[in-house]
Design a protein around this motif. Structure first.
Motif, PDB file in Angstrom:
ATOM      1  N   ASP A  26       0.859  -1.186   0.000  1.00 57.01           N
ATOM      2  CA  ASP A  26       0.000   0.000   0.000  1.00 57.01           C
ATOM      3  C   ASP A  26       0.896   1.237   0.000  1.00 57.01           C
ATOM      4  O   ASP A  26       1.630   1.476   0.959  1.00 57.01           O
ATOM      5  N   TYR A  28       1.288   5.329  -0.232  1.00 58.31           N
ATOM      6  CA  TYR A  28       0.576   6.588  -0.019  1.00 58.31           C
ATOM      7  C   TYR A  28       1.451   7.739  -0.522  1.00 58.31           C
ATOM      8  O   TYR A  28       2.531   7.989   0.011  1.00 58.31           O
ATOM      9  N   LYS A 111      -1.129  -0.924  -4.473  1.00 59.24           N
ATOM     10  CA  LYS A 111      -2.274  -0.005  -4.459  1.00 59.24           C
ATOM     11  C   LYS A 111      -1.744   1.357  -4.028  1.00 59.24           C
ATOM     12  O   LYS A 111      -1.415   1.559  -2.859  1.00 59.24           O
ATOM     13  N   THR A 112      -1.652   2.246  -4.992  1.00 59.87           N
ATOM     14  CA  THR A 112      -1.097   3.571  -4.725  1.00 59.87           C
ATOM     15  C   THR A 112      -2.228   4.572  -4.537  1.00 59.87           C
ATOM     16  O   THR A 112      -3.054   4.765  -5.431  1.00 59.87           O
ATOM     17  N   ARG A 113      -2.263   5.173  -3.368  1.00 62.40           N
ATOM     18  CA  ARG A 113      -3.300   6.158  -3.057  1.00 62.40           C
ATOM     19  C   ARG A 113      -2.677   7.551  -3.057  1.00 62.40           C
ATOM     20  O   ARG A 113      -1.703   7.788  -2.326  1.00 62.40           O
ATOM     21  N   MET A 115      -2.928  11.084  -1.826  1.00 64.48           N
ATOM     22  CA  MET A 115      -3.584  11.742  -0.697  1.00 64.48           C
ATOM     23  C   MET A 115      -3.289  13.241  -0.714  1.00 64.48           C
ATOM     24  O   MET A 115      -2.126  13.647  -0.825  1.00 64.48           O
ATOM     25  N   GLN A 124      -7.527  13.801   2.266  1.00 65.08           N
ATOM     26  CA  GLN A 124      -8.438  12.883   1.605  1.00 65.08           C
ATOM     27  C   GLN A 124      -7.796  12.248   0.379  1.00 65.08           C
ATOM     28  O   GLN A 124      -6.847  12.777  -0.192  1.00 65.08           O
ATOM     29  N   GLN A 125      -8.351  11.095   0.017  1.00 69.03           N
ATOM     30  CA  GLN A 125      -7.833  10.363  -1.129  1.00 69.03           C
ATOM     31  C   GLN A 125      -8.374  10.975  -2.421  1.00 69.03           C
ATOM     32  O   GLN A 125      -9.576  11.164  -2.576  1.00 69.03           O
ATOM     33  N   ARG A 128      -6.908   6.304  -6.605  1.00 63.52           N
ATOM     34  CA  ARG A 128      -6.125   5.118  -6.279  1.00 63.52           C
ATOM     35  C   ARG A 128      -5.718   4.433  -7.566  1.00 63.52           C
ATOM     36  O   ARG A 128      -6.529   4.253  -8.485  1.00 63.52           O
ATOM     37  N   ASP A 130      -4.138   0.949  -9.031  1.00 66.83           N
ATOM     38  CA  ASP A 130      -3.821  -0.443  -8.725  1.00 66.83           C
ATOM     39  C   ASP A 130      -2.941  -1.048  -9.813  1.00 66.83           C
ATOM     40  O   ASP A 130      -3.157  -0.813 -11.016  1.00 66.83           O
ATOM     41  N   THR A 275     -10.003   0.037   7.816  1.00 64.06           N
ATOM     42  CA  THR A 275      -9.126  -0.596   6.844  1.00 64.06           C
ATOM     43  C   THR A 275      -8.246  -1.655   7.503  1.00 64.06           C
ATOM     44  O   THR A 275      -7.548  -1.379   8.461  1.00 64.06           O
TER      45      THR A 275
END
Length: 332
Positions: A26, A28, A111-113, A115, A124-125, A128, A130, A275
Motif C-alpha cells: 500500500d 501513499y 495499491k497507490t493512493r 492523498m 483525503q484520497q 487510487r 492499482d 481498513t
C-alpha cells in the motif's frame, strides 16, 4: 474470565504462524493541492512525501508479528521497488520472508493512493492506482511456492490463507495446505474475498457480511439470512468454525457443534478507520487458537484486537500491551 484472556496473550508469544496469500504494497503519495492545471481541468498536487505500508496478506503478516507471533510469510512478489520495500519492512519486524518467491515477470501487487491535504484542510484520497498481474502463476513459480510450503508447513502452530483475489494462490496450493494441516492437526483458516467456497476441508473460515452473502448467492444479509449463510458455509466446506464479521454490529461465530454466538463490537465511539481490521481478526484468532484457546475465546480476543486497530488511521496493528489494555477496559 478477565485473567484467562490476559494469560492467552502471553501464551501466543513466539507461536509459529504461516501466512500465505496476496502480498500487497500500500503506497501513499502525500501532497497538497496548489492550483488547477492549465493543461486540463485537473488539480495539481505538490508532492511532499511517500509512505509504503504492508497491505493485503502482508497486513495480516504485520499484525501477527506485532502481536508477538513468529511469522513465516509466503507469497509472490515482483522484482521491483515495491517488493523490495515490502520485504525490508517485514524483515524489520523479524518476519521470516524466505517464503517470498520473486517473479520478475509480474509486478508486486501495489495499491497507490494519492492523498491530498494540508495543515488547515482535511486529508483525503484523490485517486487510487492499482497495479497487479491478471495472469495465473507461471509453472516454475508455482513449483517454488509449493516447495517452500511443503518443506515448512509441518513446523507451524497455525496457518492462514489470505486470499484477496490476486491470482497468486493456485488451486494446487490450497489443496496442499488444507491436507497438510488436517493431517498434522494444525489449525488452518481462510479469509477469501471472492472464492471462499474453493476451500473445502479448511478448519476455520472468516468472511465479512458482503463476502458471506456472495458466497451463498444472496444480495445482502439480514438477521435470518446471516444465520443461514453461516451454517451453509460451515456445512459445505466441512469446517469446524465460521466467523462472519458485521462491522459496527460485531461478529457471529458458528461452530460445528451447532453453537451460534454473537460477539458485540468492543467500541463504537472511537472508530477512525476500519481498513485492514479483518486481517487483525484473522491472525489474532489463529494465534490464540494455537495457544490452546476455544473458538469462542479466540473470537472474543480477535474482536478486541479489531477494536484497537479501528481507532488508528490506515492499515494498523495491535500490540500485546494494547490488547491487554483493551481487555481491561472492556471487562472493568
Amino acid at each position: 474470565m478477565f485473567q484467562n484472556l490476559i494469560q492467552l496473550i502471553d501464551k501466543i508469544q513466539n507461536k509459529k504462524i504461516m501466512v500465505i496469500g496476496d502480498m500487497v504494497a500500500d503506497v501513499y503519495l502525500e501532497g497538497k493541492i496548489s492550483r488547477i492545471s492549465r493543461e486540463a481541468p485537473v488539480l495539481i498536487l505538490e508532492h511532499s512525501g511517500e509512505n509504503v505500508v504492508p497491505g493485503g496478506a502482508a497486513n495480516a503478516v504485520h499484525n501477527a508479528a506485532t502481536l508477538g507471533g513468529q511469522v513465516y510469510a509466503v507469497g509472490v512478489i515482483g522484482d521491483d521497488n515495491a517488493g523490495q520495500q515490502l520485504t525490508q519492512i517485514l524483515n524489520s519486524k523479524t518476519v521470516n520472508t524466505q517464503g517470498f518467491i520473486v517473479d520478475a515477470s509480474r509486478p508486486t501487487i501495489t495499491k497507490t493512493r494519492v492523498m491530498a491535504g494540508g495543515q488547515a484542510t482535511v486529508r483525503q484520497q484523490v485517486v487510487r492506482i492499482d497495479r497487479e498481474s491478471k495472469q495465473a502463476l507461471a509453472g516454475s513459480v508455482e513449483k517454488r511456492l509449493l516447495g517452500y510450503v511443503e518443506d515448512n508447513i509441518r513446523h507451524m502452530d497455525a496457518v492462514v490463507i489470505s486470499d484477496y483475489g490476486g491470482l497468486s494462490i493456485p488451486e494446487t496450493l490450497k489443496k496442499i495446505v488444507i491436507d497438510a494441516c488436517n493431517k498434522a492437526n494444525i489449525p488452518s483458516m481462510v479469509d477469501s474475498r471472492y472464492n471462499v467456497m474453493d476451500y473445502t476441508g479448511i478448519k476455520l473460515v472468516k468472511q465479512n457480511e458482503s463476502e458471506a452473502a456472495n458466497a451463498v448467492g444472496l444480495e445482502v444479509l439480514d438477521q435470518n439470512t446471516l444465520i443461514q449463510a453461516g451454517k451453509t458455509i460451515l456445512e459445505q466446506l466441512a469446517a469446524e468454525a465460521v466467523l462472519i464479521t458485521q462491522g459496527p454490529d460485531g461478529m457471529t461465530l458458528f461452530e460445528r457443534s451447532g453453537s451460534v454466538a454473537h460477539i458485540p463490537v468492543s467500541n463504537k465511539s472511537e472508530v477512525y478507520d476500519v481498513t485492514g481490521a479483518g486481517d487483525t481478526v484473522v491472525v489474532t484468532m489463529m494465534l490464540v487458537l494455537a495457544a490452546g484457546a476455544s473458538y469462542y475465546d479466540a473470537a472474543r480476543l480477535a474482536n478486541l484486537a479489531a477494536g484497537v486497530v479501528v481507532r488508528k488511521p490506515g492499515t494498523a496493528t495491535a500490540s500485546p500491551a494494547e490488547l491487554k489494555t483493551a481487555i481491561g477496559e472492556y471487562y472493568q
